[in-house]
Design a protein around this motif. Structure first.
Motif, PDB file in Angstrom:
ATOM      1  N   PRO A  95       6.252  54.847  50.371  1.00 56.20           N
ATOM      2  CA  PRO A  95       7.234  54.206  51.135  1.00 56.20           C
ATOM      3  C   PRO A  95       8.597  54.070  50.865  1.00 56.20           C
ATOM      4  CG  PRO A  95       5.774  52.624  50.115  1.00 56.20           C
ATOM      5  CD  PRO A  95       5.351  54.148  49.678  1.00 56.20           C
ATOM      6  N   VAL A  96       9.581  53.570  51.827  1.00 59.42           N
ATOM      7  CA  VAL A  96      10.931  53.490  51.449  1.00 59.42           C
ATOM      8  C   VAL A  96      10.869  51.944  51.586  1.00 59.42           C
ATOM      9  CG1 VAL A  96      13.275  53.737  52.279  1.00 59.42           C
ATOM     10  CG2 VAL A  96      11.541  55.600  52.402  1.00 59.42           C
ATOM     11  N   GLY A  97      11.709  51.460  50.690  1.00 60.74           N
ATOM     12  CA  GLY A  97      12.109  50.104  50.466  1.00 60.74           C
ATOM     13  C   GLY A  97      11.836  49.452  49.166  1.00 60.74           C
ATOM     14  N   PRO A  98      11.969  48.096  49.235  1.00 60.59           N
ATOM     15  CA  PRO A  98      11.713  47.311  47.842  1.00 60.59           C
ATOM     16  C   PRO A  98      10.224  47.527  47.421  1.00 60.59           C
ATOM     17  CG  PRO A  98      12.910  45.773  49.722  1.00 60.59           C
ATOM     18  CD  PRO A  98      12.487  47.132  50.137  1.00 60.59           C
ATOM     19  N   GLU A  99      10.117  47.334  46.099  1.00 58.66           N
ATOM     20  CA  GLU A  99       8.923  47.549  45.515  1.00 58.66           C
ATOM     21  C   GLU A  99       8.008  46.413  46.026  1.00 58.66           C
ATOM     22  OE1 GLU A  99       6.153  49.114  43.074  1.00 58.66           O
ATOM     23  OE2 GLU A  99       8.020  49.878  43.603  1.00 58.66           O
ATOM     24  N   PHE A 100       6.747  46.723  46.513  1.00 57.63           N
ATOM     25  CA  PHE A 100       5.782  45.785  46.957  1.00 57.63           C
ATOM     26  C   PHE A 100       4.827  45.637  45.973  1.00 57.63           C
ATOM     27  CE2 PHE A 100       2.684  43.977  49.715  1.00 57.63           C
ATOM     28  CZ  PHE A 100       3.375  43.332  50.434  1.00 57.63           C
ATOM     29  N   PRO A 101       4.367  44.363  45.550  1.00 57.23           N
ATOM     30  CA  PRO A 101       3.538  44.006  44.395  1.00 57.23           C
ATOM     31  C   PRO A 101       2.279  45.064  44.414  1.00 57.23           C
ATOM     32  CG  PRO A 101       4.241  41.926  45.597  1.00 57.23           C
ATOM     33  CD  PRO A 101       4.554  43.111  46.347  1.00 57.23           C
ATOM     34  N   ASP A 102       2.123  45.590  43.215  1.00 56.26           N
ATOM     35  CA  ASP A 102       1.041  46.461  43.009  1.00 56.26           C
ATOM     36  C   ASP A 102      -0.243  45.818  43.230  1.00 56.26           C
ATOM     37  OD1 ASP A 102      -0.018  48.970  42.227  1.00 56.26           O
ATOM     38  OD2 ASP A 102      -0.390  48.266  40.189  1.00 56.26           O
ATOM     39  N   GLY A 103      -1.033  46.771  44.198  1.00 67.01           N
ATOM     40  CA  GLY A 103      -2.171  46.343  44.522  1.00 67.01           C
ATOM     41  C   GLY A 103      -2.510  45.238  45.614  1.00 67.01           C
ATOM     42  N   GLN A 104      -1.200  44.562  45.896  1.00 65.72           N
ATOM     43  CA  GLN A 104      -1.275  43.720  47.004  1.00 65.72           C
ATOM     44  C   GLN A 104      -1.837  44.036  48.355  1.00 65.72           C
ATOM     45  OE1 GLN A 104      -0.252  39.929  47.457  1.00 65.72           O
ATOM     46  NE2 GLN A 104      -1.542  40.531  49.286  1.00 65.72           N
ATOM     47  N   GLY A 105      -2.484  43.479  48.854  1.00 66.47           N
ATOM     48  CA  GLY A 105      -3.240  44.048  50.284  1.00 66.47           C
ATOM     49  C   GLY A 105      -2.789  43.175  51.437  1.00 66.47           C
ATOM     50  N   ILE A 106      -2.656  43.942  52.734  1.00 62.57           N
ATOM     51  CA  ILE A 106      -2.492  43.311  53.873  1.00 62.57           C
ATOM     52  C   ILE A 106      -3.768  43.776  54.850  1.00 62.57           C
ATOM     53  CG2 ILE A 106      -0.943  43.181  55.833  1.00 62.57           C
ATOM     54  CD1 ILE A 106       1.565  43.305  53.967  1.00 62.57           C
ATOM     55  N   GLY A 107      -4.223  42.708  55.372  1.00 67.69           N
ATOM     56  CA  GLY A 107      -5.267  42.884  56.442  1.00 67.69           C
ATOM     57  C   GLY A 107      -4.527  43.178  57.875  1.00 67.69           C
ATOM     58  N   ILE A 108      -4.755  44.176  58.487  1.00 65.54           N
ATOM     59  CA  ILE A 108      -4.167  44.355  59.910  1.00 65.54           C
ATOM     60  C   ILE A 108      -5.440  44.266  60.844  1.00 65.54           C
ATOM     61  CG2 ILE A 108      -2.740  45.974  61.367  1.00 65.54           C
ATOM     62  CD1 ILE A 108      -1.997  47.334  58.821  1.00 65.54           C
ATOM     63  N   HIS A 109      -5.662  43.402  61.654  1.00 61.35           N
ATOM     64  CA  HIS A 109      -6.654  43.051  62.549  1.00 61.35           C
ATOM     65  C   HIS A 109      -6.806  44.542  63.535  1.00 61.35           C
ATOM     66  CE1 HIS A 109      -9.144  41.631  65.848  1.00 61.35           C
ATOM     67  NE2 HIS A 109      -9.573  40.826  65.025  1.00 61.35           N
ATOM     68  N   ARG A 110      -8.098  44.972  63.687  1.00 60.49           N
ATOM     69  CA  ARG A 110      -8.318  46.086  64.337  1.00 60.49           C
ATOM     70  C   ARG A 110      -7.606  46.281  65.653  1.00 60.49           C
ATOM     71  NH1 ARG A 110     -12.636  45.950  68.085  1.00 60.49           N
ATOM     72  NH2 ARG A 110     -13.384  47.960  67.297  1.00 60.49           N
ATOM     73  N   LYS A 111      -7.605  45.069  66.399  1.00 60.78           N
ATOM     74  CA  LYS A 111      -6.889  45.107  67.879  1.00 60.78           C
ATOM     75  C   LYS A 111      -5.177  45.673  67.438  1.00 60.78           C
ATOM     76  CE  LYS A 111      -9.960  42.296  70.221  1.00 60.78           C
ATOM     77  NZ  LYS A 111     -10.064  40.857  71.065  1.00 60.78           N
ATOM     78  N   ALA A 112      -4.491  45.025  66.488  1.00 58.45           N
ATOM     79  CA  ALA A 112      -3.330  45.174  66.438  1.00 58.45           C
ATOM     80  C   ALA A 112      -3.263  46.526  65.703  1.00 58.45           C
ATOM     81  CB  ALA A 112      -2.773  44.051  65.192  1.00 58.45           C
ATOM     82  N   ALA A 113      -4.075  47.071  64.801  1.00 53.17           N
ATOM     83  CA  ALA A 113      -4.044  48.424  64.246  1.00 53.17           C
ATOM     84  C   ALA A 113      -3.932  49.620  65.165  1.00 53.17           C
ATOM     85  CB  ALA A 113      -5.108  48.617  63.293  1.00 53.17           C
ATOM     86  N   ALA A 114      -4.881  49.223  66.441  1.00 53.01           N
ATOM     87  CA  ALA A 114      -4.859  50.239  67.507  1.00 53.01           C
ATOM     88  C   ALA A 114      -3.444  50.303  68.367  1.00 53.01           C
ATOM     89  CB  ALA A 114      -5.958  49.886  68.567  1.00 53.01           C
ATOM     90  N   VAL A 115      -2.932  48.966  68.356  1.00 54.74           N
ATOM     91  CA  VAL A 115      -1.647  49.019  69.175  1.00 54.74           C
ATOM     92  C   VAL A 115      -0.503  49.663  68.294  1.00 54.74           C
ATOM     93  CG1 VAL A 115       0.223  47.429  70.033  1.00 54.74           C
ATOM     94  CG2 VAL A 115      -2.189  46.925  70.413  1.00 54.74           C
ATOM     95  N   PHE A 116      -0.443  49.371  66.924  1.00 51.39           N
ATOM     96  CA  PHE A 116       0.438  50.098  65.830  1.00 51.39           C
ATOM     97  C   PHE A 116       0.350  51.498  66.087  1.00 51.39           C
ATOM     98  CE2 PHE A 116       0.826  46.212  62.533  1.00 51.39           C
ATOM     99  CZ  PHE A 116       1.473  45.512  63.532  1.00 51.39           C
ATOM    100  N   ALA A 117      -0.597  51.961  66.072  1.00 52.25           N
ATOM    101  CA  ALA A 117      -1.049  53.304  65.870  1.00 52.25           C
ATOM    102  C   ALA A 117      -0.347  53.767  67.458  1.00 52.25           C
ATOM    103  CB  ALA A 117      -2.660  53.885  65.779  1.00 52.25           C
ATOM    104  N   ASP A 118      -0.529  53.481  68.504  1.00 51.20           N
ATOM    105  CA  ASP A 118      -0.161  53.883  69.716  1.00 51.20           C
ATOM    106  C   ASP A 118       1.263  53.875  69.664  1.00 51.20           C
ATOM    107  OD1 ASP A 118      -2.645  54.273  71.078  1.00 51.20           O
ATOM    108  OD2 ASP A 118      -2.830  52.368  71.850  1.00 51.20           O
ATOM    109  N   ILE A 119       1.929  52.545  69.143  1.00 45.32           N
ATOM    110  CA  ILE A 119       3.406  52.448  68.938  1.00 45.32           C
ATOM    111  C   ILE A 119       3.868  53.690  68.231  1.00 45.32           C
ATOM    112  CG2 ILE A 119       5.247  51.034  68.308  1.00 45.32           C
ATOM    113  CD1 ILE A 119       3.663  48.656  69.108  1.00 45.32           C
ATOM    114  N   ALA A 120       3.350  53.797  67.103  1.00 47.05           N
ATOM    115  CA  ALA A 120       4.094  54.954  66.227  1.00 47.05           C
ATOM    116  C   ALA A 120       3.806  56.438  66.916  1.00 47.05           C
ATOM    117  CB  ALA A 120       3.133  54.970  64.886  1.00 47.05           C
ATOM    118  N   ARG A 121       2.932  56.452  67.772  1.00 45.90           N
ATOM    119  CA  ARG A 121       2.747  57.849  68.415  1.00 45.90           C
ATOM    120  C   ARG A 121       3.796  58.151  69.322  1.00 45.90           C
ATOM    121  NH1 ARG A 121      -1.857  56.813  70.624  1.00 45.90           N
ATOM    122  NH2 ARG A 121      -3.098  57.338  68.762  1.00 45.90           N
ATOM    123  N   GLY A 122       4.235  56.960  70.075  1.00 47.16           N
ATOM    124  CA  GLY A 122       5.286  57.089  71.039  1.00 47.16           C
ATOM    125  C   GLY A 122       6.534  57.319  70.356  1.00 47.16           C
ATOM    126  N   TYR A 123       6.848  57.005  68.909  1.00 45.45           N
ATOM    127  CA  TYR A 123       8.249  57.238  68.606  1.00 45.45           C
ATOM    128  C   TYR A 123       8.238  58.420  67.746  1.00 45.45           C
ATOM    129  CZ  TYR A 123       9.841  52.775  69.819  1.00 45.45           C
ATOM    130  OH  TYR A 123      10.371  51.665  70.749  1.00 45.45           O
TER     131      TYR A 123
END
Length: 247
Positions: A95-123
């Protein structure tokens, strides 16, 4: 109450609203205090598409309703979804951008993940970003940005759960087969109402045997080794899960 009245030739509609002064202030989306991951939108779309199907829709186990995204030691971002029966995982490029803490995880809720995928597809190939806000030490928001605009916010869950490091395979699968043929075999077994689907790989062929409830069905497709050799493999699973994975 504050209302919005929309009038047209066919009549009018009244929408109840809130005063803007009563609405919570959202901090600036991308600026000081943010740690950012940016990646091609297609990478984000594909990574979420192959993981969100394996998250749990049951509210009784919310910890399994999230796709876990974590930065790996080699700089890649790993996405994992699992519900105890299925698992999907994918790696994006660096990825591009500042270093993110090694191993740090972010949980993306399944409903938001589906919306994220749709948005990314459109762009298309436009970069999208996932960010974490630490501006005041308390505010935790996640945003996706595409084409220079913040298009969605959500509260994320932080941490490395579930413990996906324990169940991620340590080596690549040792055979490869055509995705459309795998999907056809899984779909036929599901439509036939099979209870189990036995998959056996031996030599250069993979045999799918669907059975249960008087269903007997066999499909054979070609399997190619991905390395110097491969071992015989036999596994049984529910046709529904095979069809989900094929999708």
């Amino acid at each position: 109450p504050i209302c919005l009245v929309i009038r047209g030739d066919a009549g009018e509609i009244v929408l109840d609203g809130l005063s803007a002064d009563d609405y919570p202030v959202i901090p600036a989306a991308f600026g000081d205090g943010w740690e950012e991951w940016a990646m091609p939108a297609r990478d984000l779309e594909s990574a979420l598409a192959v993981t969100v199907f394996a998250t749990l829709a049951d509210d009784s186990r919310p910890v399994l309703q999230f796709v876990n995204a974590s930065r790996q030691s080699d700089g890649r971002v790993r996405f994992v979804g699992c519900d105890g029966f299925r698992m999907g995982y994918a790696f994006t490029g660096v990825p591009v951008g500042p270093e993110f803490p090694d191993g740090q995880g972010i949980g993306i809720h399944r409903k938001a993940a589906a919306v994220f995928a749709d948005i990314a597809r459109g762009y298309g190939w436009v970069s999208a970003s996932l960010c974490r806000c630490t501006l005041d030490g308390k505010t935790k928001r996640m945003a996706i940005q595409a084409a220079g605009e913040t298009v969605l916010w959500m509260p994320p869950a932080f941490g490395l759960y579930p413990d996906v490091d324990r169940i991620i395979p340590r080596s690549r699968a040792n055979v490869i087969m055509a995705a459309d043929q795998f999907a056809d075999a899984a779909a036929r077994a599901k439509r036939a109402g099979a209870v189990h689907l036995d998959i056996a790989v031996d030599g250069a062929a993979a045999t799918f045997a669907a059975g249960g409830n008087d269903v007997k069905q066999t499909s054979t497709i070609r399997a190619e080794p991905t390395g110097d050799g491969y071992e015989a493999l036999a596994v049984a699973l529910a046709p529904k899960y095979a069809a989900d994975a094929a999708g």
